[in-house]
Structure formats: C-alpha cells, structure tokens
Design a protein around this motif. Sequence first.
Motif, PDB file in Angstrom:
ATOM      1  N   LEU A  62     -11.340  -3.049  -5.864  1.00 42.95           N
ATOM      2  CA  LEU A  62     -12.169  -3.900  -5.006  1.00 42.95           C
ATOM      3  C   LEU A  62     -11.777  -5.389  -5.011  1.00 42.95           C
ATOM      4  O   LEU A  62     -11.732  -5.988  -3.938  1.00 42.95           O
ATOM      5  CB  LEU A  62     -13.646  -3.748  -5.380  1.00 42.95           C
ATOM      6  N   ILE A 107      -4.152  -2.502  -4.617  1.00 44.81           N
ATOM      7  CA  ILE A 107      -5.109  -1.618  -3.935  1.00 44.81           C
ATOM      8  C   ILE A 107      -4.609  -0.184  -4.012  1.00 44.81           C
ATOM      9  O   ILE A 107      -5.362   0.752  -4.295  1.00 44.81           O
ATOM     10  CB  ILE A 107      -5.293  -2.046  -2.464  1.00 44.81           C
ATOM     11  N   LEU A 119     -14.385   1.532  -9.755  1.00 41.76           N
ATOM     12  CA  LEU A 119     -14.272   0.706  -8.554  1.00 41.76           C
ATOM     13  C   LEU A 119     -13.534  -0.585  -8.819  1.00 41.76           C
ATOM     14  O   LEU A 119     -12.877  -1.125  -7.936  1.00 41.76           O
ATOM     15  CB  LEU A 119     -15.669   0.333  -8.043  1.00 41.76           C
ATOM     16  N   PHE A 178       0.825  -1.202   0.000  1.00 42.71           N
ATOM     17  CA  PHE A 178       0.000   0.000   0.000  1.00 42.71           C
ATOM     18  C   PHE A 178       0.867   1.262   0.000  1.00 42.71           C
ATOM     19  O   PHE A 178       0.530   2.265  -0.611  1.00 42.71           O
ATOM     20  CB  PHE A 178      -0.909  -0.016   1.224  1.00 42.71           C
ATOM     21  N   ALA A 189      -8.928  -6.068  -2.658  1.00 44.13           N
ATOM     22  CA  ALA A 189      -9.327  -5.760  -1.282  1.00 44.13           C
ATOM     23  C   ALA A 189     -10.185  -6.890  -0.719  1.00 44.13           C
ATOM     24  O   ALA A 189      -9.947  -7.364   0.403  1.00 44.13           O
ATOM     25  CB  ALA A 189     -10.094  -4.441  -1.239  1.00 44.13           C
ATOM     26  N   LEU A 190     -11.155  -7.353  -1.512  1.00 44.02           N
ATOM     27  CA  LEU A 190     -12.028  -8.428  -1.019  1.00 44.02           C
ATOM     28  C   LEU A 190     -11.245  -9.734  -0.878  1.00 44.02           C
ATOM     29  O   LEU A 190     -11.494 -10.516   0.040  1.00 44.02           O
ATOM     30  CB  LEU A 190     -13.220  -8.606  -1.961  1.00 44.02           C
ATOM     31  N   ARG A 225      -6.734   2.796  -5.743  1.00 40.17           N
ATOM     32  CA  ARG A 225      -7.438   3.769  -4.902  1.00 40.17           C
ATOM     33  C   ARG A 225      -7.383   5.165  -5.486  1.00 40.17           C
ATOM     34  O   ARG A 225      -8.197   6.012  -5.160  1.00 40.17           O
ATOM     35  CB  ARG A 225      -6.852   3.763  -3.496  1.00 40.17           C
ATOM     36  N   LEU A 230     -10.514   5.768  -7.399  1.00 41.10           N
ATOM     37  CA  LEU A 230     -11.597   5.005  -6.779  1.00 41.10           C
ATOM     38  C   LEU A 230     -12.966   5.643  -6.966  1.00 41.10           C
ATOM     39  O   LEU A 230     -13.973   4.951  -7.084  1.00 41.10           O
ATOM     40  CB  LEU A 230     -11.298   4.836  -5.298  1.00 41.10           C
ATOM     41  N   SER A 231     -13.010   6.985  -7.025  1.00 44.47           N
ATOM     42  CA  SER A 231     -14.336   7.598  -7.093  1.00 44.47           C
ATOM     43  C   SER A 231     -14.973   7.402  -8.475  1.00 44.47           C
ATOM     44  O   SER A 231     -16.169   7.579  -8.626  1.00 44.47           O
ATOM     45  CB  SER A 231     -14.243   9.079  -6.765  1.00 44.47           C
ATOM     46  N   ILE A 232     -14.178   7.037  -9.480  1.00 39.98           N
ATOM     47  CA  ILE A 232     -14.759   6.815 -10.813  1.00 39.98           C
ATOM     48  C   ILE A 232     -14.803   5.326 -11.144  1.00 39.98           C
ATOM     49  O   ILE A 232     -15.801   4.810 -11.598  1.00 39.98           O
ATOM     50  CB  ILE A 232     -13.952   7.549 -11.897  1.00 39.98           C
TER      51      ILE A 232
END
Lengths: 487, 350
Positions: free
Chosen positions: A460, A445, A456, A429, A463-464, A449, A452-454
């Motif tokens: 994701l 990730i 995903l 990270f 991360a999952l 990130r 991230l706002s546009i």
Amino acid sequence: MEPLTWTGSIAFLDPIFVYSLIALVIAIVVWIVLSAVLPEGVATTNPDGTLTMASGPRKTATQAVKLLFVLVVALLVLYLVLGVFMGTGAGIIGAMSQQFLPVWTSLIILYAASIAFKRRLGLYGKLYDSPIGMIGFGLVMFWVFTGIFGQLDLIVTHDSLSQVSGMKNKVPGTPLRGAEEGDFQWYLLGGDNLARDVFSRMVKGAGVVVQIAPLATLFAFMVGITLGLPAGFYGGRLDTFLSFLANLILAFPVILLFYLLVTPEIVATGVPNYMAIVLFVFPIVFLAVLLNSRFYTRPRVRTPLLICVLGAATWLYLSLVSTGGFLINTKDYSIWGLPTYMDLFDVPGGILVVFVSVVFVNSPTVFRIVRGLALDIKTRDYVAAAQTRGEGPWYIMLWEILPNARGPLIVDFCLRIGYTTILLGTLGFFGLGLPPESPDWGSTINEGRKLLSIYLHPALPPALALLSLVLGLNLLADGLREESLKD
Amino acid sequence: MGLFILRRTGVMIITALCLTFVVFFLTNLYPNLEKLAKTQGNFRMSDEAVASWLDNNGYAQPTVVKYGQWLGVLPGWTKEVEDGFNGRCFNGPISAEEVAQQPSFCGILQGDWGYSTVFKDEVSSIVAVRLGNTGFLMLCVLALMVPSALIVGVLAGMKEGSVLDRVLSTFSIVTTATPEYVSGVIFIAVFTSSTVGLKWFKGTATSAMENATFENFFLPVLTIALYGMGYIARMTRASMTEVMTAQYIRTARLKGVSFHNIVLKHALRNALIAPFTVIMLQFPWLLNGVVIVETLFNYKGFGWVLVQAAGNNDIELLLAVSVVSVFVVLVTQLISDIGYVYLNPRIRIS
C-alpha cells in the motif's frame, strides 16, 4: 522496545479527527443534494441600490462544508506538527513526520519565497493564485524533495536493501530486533517479504522516479519538438512520412513494446544502445538549430557560442551513451566510444534501457501535439510578418511558433511526467528493466501484491505514493491550464 | 467516403506489415533464438548444438525469408535431417514422398497462424479462446465505463463551476491519476483481504473464466473501467460546457424551455460527438489495462497470453498477438474517424 501505535500519546485526537471527517463527508453529501434540489439564491435589490442574497439552507451547507474542511485540515497539520516535536512519542505518524522534517522545511521556504515574489515570477507566480495548482505543486514538490533528500540518506531510517532477520512481514511500528545503539529502533511502516524496511524503500523509490521521469519526459519533448515542428510547418511528404512513423509506434501496445525492448536477450544485442545513440542526438540537434537560427547573422557571437554549447552537449551525450569505453559492447563485436578517463558518468545498464524505452514510447505523442500546434500557428499573422521580414524557416519554427505554443506544451509536460511515472511503475510491475531488488514503486507493488490478502503494508505505501504524485501532477497541470487561459 | 475508407485500409495494412516485421525482427535476434533453442532442447546445449538445432528447425534462414514464409508469400522451408524431412508446413520427420503431398505455402495468408512453442498448441485456437475471455471482460468494462463516464461528464458540464461540477471533476481527476496496478492493489486490499475484513469480493478472477459472478468479476472490471472513465468524463464535460454556452442554448433558455429539456433535447446530442471519438481512441489504453488487470487478478485472457508469449519468446504466438492488437487499434481509429464524420452533420453534408 514497545511496538509503536499509529498516533502514540496523541491518540486523544483520533476520535475528534474521525468524527470531524465523518461530519465533513455528510456535509459534502448534503451540500451536493441541496445544490441540486433547491433553486439558486435569489438576489433582492435593497432601496439603497445594494444587492443581498437571501441566506437559505444552501448557504448554511456551504458554510458547514468550509468550516469542517478547515477543521480536518487543521487537525492533520496538528498531527504533523506535534509529530515533528514529539517524534516517536506521537506514534508512527509522528515519527514519519519527524523523519520528513527536511522536506517540510524546504516546502515552507519554497512556498514563502514564491508567494512573497509571485508577481515577478510570470506563469510560475500565477500558479499561487489557484488553490488547485498550489495543492498539486505542493504534492509534486513533496515527492521531489523526498526523492532528493532520500538519495542523500536524510529521511530513510534503514538501508533500503539490508534484510534484518526476524522482521519479515512485520506490521508497521514493530521494534527492530537486535537493534544497536545508533540504529533507528523501529520499522515505521513494517517489513516486507524479504524483511526490508518498507518506509525506507518507499522514500528511495521516490528518488528513482525523480531521477528518471522528468528527464525522460524532457528528452521525449526534445525529440517530439525537433520532428514535430518541421512536420507541421512544411507539411507534404515529410509530414506524411513522420506521421506514419509516429502512428506506427502508437499502434503498438505499450506493454508488448516494453517486453520486446527490455528483456535481457534484447539488451545483449545492443538494440537499446543503438536507440539511445539515435534518440539522444535530438537534444543536440535542437540546441544547434535553436542557437544557429537566432545568431547566424552575427557570426562573431554565433561561432564561439555554438562551439561551447555543442562541445559541452556532445561531451555529455558521449558520456551518456558510452559505458566502460564502448558505445556498444556485445559478445560478437563492439564499437569504441569515449575513453573511460573522459567519461563523466556511467548510467547503470538497466536504467539506460528503461530510460530509452520510456522516451521512445512518449515521443510520438509529443510529436503529434507539436505538429498540431504548428499547423495551427503557422497561419497566424506574425508568422507571415516574419516570412516577409526574410527570416529562415527554422527561425520561424523555433523563435516564432514554439514560444507561442508554450502554454499547451507546459501543461502537457506536467501531465506527461505523470504518465511517465505510471509507465515506470508498469515496467516495475512486470519486473522489466530495473534490477529486482530496486526500491522503485512499481517493483515494490509487484512484490507486495503476492501476499496482499494477508499483509497489506508492503504494497500500500508505494501504491499511495505513486497515486499522490500523479494526482499532484494532474492538479498542477489543471492549475497551470486555468492560469494560462486567464491571459 | 468509399475512397477514404479504401485509403485508410491500405495504410492500415502497411502499418500492420511494418509492425509485424519489427516484432519478427526483434524476436528473431540471435540471443532470443538461442534462448528459444535452450528452452525447447535443453538448457545445457553447447553453442554448436544450438546452431544445429536452429538450422534443423528452420530458424537459421535470413529474417526476411522467414518473414515471407510466415506471411505465406514464400514457400515454407523443408530440410533433410537424419530420418526424413523436416518442414514448416508439417510436423516432421517424414519421407520425401509425403513431403510432395504437403502444401508448399503455409503462412497467415493461407490461414495458418503457426504453432505455439509454450502452450504446445495451434496459435489460432489459443488466441481464439483467450480473445473470447478478454472480449467478455472488455464488454463488461465498456458496459460499466461508458454510461457512467457520460453521466458524470454531462452532469458536471451542465452547469460549469457548480458544486456538482467541482465534486465530479475532482473525482475524474483522481481516477485518471490512478493506474490500474494501484487501484487494483487498493481494491484487493480493501475488499478482499482478511486484514480489513470486508471480504466482499474475491481477489482472483480465475474462476470467472467458467462462471463469472458479481463476486469474482466485479473488481477487475471496475479496475479497468475507473482508469479510462476519468478521461472520457473530462472530455464529455469539456464538450458539454462548450455546447451549453452556445447561442442556440441561450435562445432556448430565453424562449423559456425548462432546464432538463434543454439538457436532454438540445444539448446532449451535440455534446456527445466528441466523446465518441475519445471512447474509440481509448481502446489501445484499455488493451494495456487488460494486460495489467489480467496479470493482477490471474484471469487467463489475451493480456495474460501476451505476457506469457513475450516472457518465453514464443515467436508465432507473439506475432499473432501483435497482429490482433494492432488490428484492434487501427480498426477503432478508423471507426472513430468514420463515426465522427457520420455524427457531425456539418462535415457530413459538406
């Protein structure tokens, strides 16, 4: 090529699945509320001496939760099974399920074999008596198999490093532009910021974790055990000194330590190599003392055994710490190591540094746990008996105390692999250690990130994945703790 | 008790000295100094130019001497350069007469924390401002984390094996398995992105430094709080279940005391001793979480300074950061030990 939807031609299952999921959530909430509000069911004694529980709303709610849970799980399994047979016909989920076929097969074989022989497998077999442990173990083994098969290029659909023009930030299920005959035709989970396949990178990332995390944890345990046992057993000055050192490392914020150890400038000075040379000696010391304390009364067994084991261990050790014929190779000076023709394997520089710092951060905690256990166990009668028998201190530590401390240590081992996975993610990270194009989850990730706002989909999946692996390890530890307490 | 605190303080000071020396040593290794010289001077310096820059700025002395100067137990260096004198305790170059008027010792013992090469400012003021930001963040985190963790733990531990227990235990396992960078990313994805469309919160907390609102500050707080919460809740649950099986609780039940009275008046006080230590020992982990969350949400606090200082090898700022964080860790350990003794009457009286 058409873009894939999530469920493709089995989309008729989606509404059923969504409704049963909503129903399950409602049922669970009702179940909790009822169990808090209503009194427990009262047992009434029948004339013939048997007991009956009055069936009330509580029982109905429990039944409903169970039924709906089974329904949801069955639907999930149906998605995966149909996916295995229909492939991309069943959408993205189906295609992924088909790609994971080797993992499913291995999991089924493992579970079938283990359940069939579970009475002969000791603690591992008992794991299959606890549903939580089974779920946890399943999650862990899913990622372990994914990592292994991913390294063998079985599951991945594309090269995790190659960039395909026109696939930048494309949503999941986008068909590959300019695909040729042999290529997989879609980016299953979309493309990332550099137009690489997110799905393949996630699978390759599992490989990085599976390679580093368990081994690093094992090394940390070797260091912690070799130092913690004498500290707890002898006490006194040695204990004070070692505990002080351990607290010193523990007082460091982990991220500061990583920043200090893993930057390229520090790597250039060879500090991590020195640490590797010191830290990786401990497993050899551990093995030597372990075998010697057991067999020293029988020199004819001991001497050849020690020579073989220590020879092999030393060779592995030297191969591990020496790279390209040098132990330490800096600008100003270098120390000769194992010649290249004897060097079994070279660990890439970045991985070695990450490995060393993770071991370094983890071993003080293990030290404290082992020390605490040793302090507790050394007052037991069987230790006194061994002392009366005239056994040496190292025999008592390694063959009397250590086996009796194994329960908590195994549980902690599982938890610690999870923690190591989190640490590896943290390193990635912050972009430390591993090369920037590395597919490990933390780096992915970190890259994902930023947008991230546009978009995903690049951030994701890793991360999952990380979440489910660590969750699996935690559940596994819980299951093991429960089962080992039953004895 | 007084002796105990005194001894702990002594150990604390030795630990802090050792740790700062390690940081000092690692940041003063030659490749790091070379990088510093090149970022301060220019990137195309020759090796000789680097060496003379380091010499003129006092970096070429032995590490132990430099460490002594930083501490303030050795006089700061002065060095004659082309147009006067350079020195540790003043911004050179100045003439020899002026040098004589300057203090000869300037280290942290004299309250001089040094000068940050990245931010071009006094270290003490940078750290004070950033620590204020982080302090506010931590305060909110604790205000959210501790009560909810204790409530979850007590509710779960009240009746071992009940429905509530199973649900809440699952919840706490899931939160302990979710590191901040995973939960933060998921929260940003779900609650702030235009793809999902909820847009309840803001994805960055930069504006929260001046004006913290629920909208821009809740996500970072929640992200840190969740990871720590599961662990505290599990510890509270363990301690609560242990207390609930104790003899005096059984006596109270047999006496006919109502269940909520047993929990609130008899069990709770004894069950909260163990979580107190756990909460205190959780601080070092919170510090980690702070670094990650401040990077993720771009909140310029202490963790952000740590990343900047470490990334640019800003030696004096990095040292100040490590002193502060080591201090936080050791003080919380001390408080947890003292608090444990104070809260537990069995130890307090004996």
